[in-house]
Write a protein that holds these residues in place. Sequence first.
Motif, short mmCIF file in Angstrom:
data_model
loop_
_atom_site.label_atom_id
_atom_site.label_comp_id
_atom_site.label_asym_id
_atom_site.label_seq_id
_atom_site.Cartn_x
_atom_site.Cartn_y
_atom_site.Cartn_z
N LEU A 1 -4.93 9.05 53.40
CA LEU A 1 -3.90 8.56 52.26
C LEU A 1 -4.74 7.47 51.63
O LEU A 1 -4.76 7.11 50.28
N GLN A 2 -5.49 6.36 52.43
CA GLN A 2 -6.15 5.43 52.09
C GLN A 2 -7.24 5.97 50.87
O GLN A 2 -7.64 5.30 49.75
N SER A 3 -7.87 6.93 51.33
CA SER A 3 -8.86 7.65 50.25
C SER A 3 -8.38 8.12 49.16
O SER A 3 -8.87 7.89 48.24
N MET A 4 -7.07 8.70 49.24
CA MET A 4 -6.60 9.13 48.08
C MET A 4 -6.06 7.95 47.18
O MET A 4 -6.46 7.80 45.99
N ALA A 5 -5.94 6.76 47.72
CA ALA A 5 -5.39 5.41 47.02
C ALA A 5 -6.63 5.13 46.44
O ALA A 5 -6.41 4.65 45.14
N ASP A 6 -7.89 4.96 46.97
CA ASP A 6 -9.05 4.46 46.43
C ASP A 6 -9.20 5.50 45.33
O ASP A 6 -10.26 4.95 44.24
N ALA A 7 -9.15 6.58 45.32
CA ALA A 7 -9.63 7.61 44.13
C ALA A 7 -8.57 7.44 43.00
O ALA A 7 -9.01 7.85 41.93
N LEU A 8 -7.45 7.10 43.18
CA LEU A 8 -6.40 7.19 41.99
C LEU A 8 -6.72 6.23 40.85
O LEU A 8 -6.68 6.81 39.76
#
Length: 289
Positions: free
Chosen positions: A166-173
Amino acid sequence: MFGIIGIAVIFVMVFGGYMLAGGKMGIILKALPFEMIMIGGAAIGAFLLSNDLASVKHALKDIGKVFKGPKWKPADYRDLLCLLFELIRVARNNPVELEEHIENPGTSAIFSRYPKIQKDHETIDLICDTLRAASMNYDDPHQVEDVLDKRMEASQHHALHSSHALQSMADALPALGIVAAVLGVIKTMGSIDQPPEVLGKMIGGALVGTFLGVFLAYGIVGPFAVRVKAVVEEDGHFHHLIREVLVANLHRHPPNICIEVGRQNTPHHVRPSFQAVEEAVRSLKQDAA
């Protein structure tokens, strides 16, 4: 409950402040579906690309922890101490009887008194494997503690995968929001011959992409990742209690002392009181008598 309240506060403060400042929701609402398709779709696609099916299912399941909170409540810690007390007492008095319980925990009379713990396979395996090893003379406290530490570390590493995903997704958004905004600018440049009123709305719509990417990253997905990590680490204290009690047992302390060692090493906000544990243990002794 706090998860829902937190999401509500985020939306009210952000969009309420925007509207109080004179902002118009029309441009945002018009661009939102298309920007969400681009940003949200790309984020989901990247999430699927970087995780296998089991990890995706695990992450979706763990999102519920944001709203449910930790699995283990203070009463469960008291029950765990009582369960360990019974098992240690049986191990000291009748090792053959203990074997019946740890080999068939699903039908054990001791484990069945604590159904919530009995249903958690990881907890049951941790208890039974450690007691089984002790019955096979693998009872060096320092070696067993080292094995338990490594086992719990590996288990927690696996449990934290959802938070990391989830944190990787947040970093990519935010970057995906910029991609959507650039596409909006490209669209605007293709209509450069339009009047300023039209171009202004198109540019505003393009900037919705940047806003949406940053908003989702730092307002929704990022906090979800942090909360999942916090809940996983909180539930990890349950297994640490097992380690403390069973290692104390290998040091051949009396059962009451083993339980007290575990109780005192439990975080304060979930630690049962000495009186509560004492009464529960006394009740077990009376039932056994």
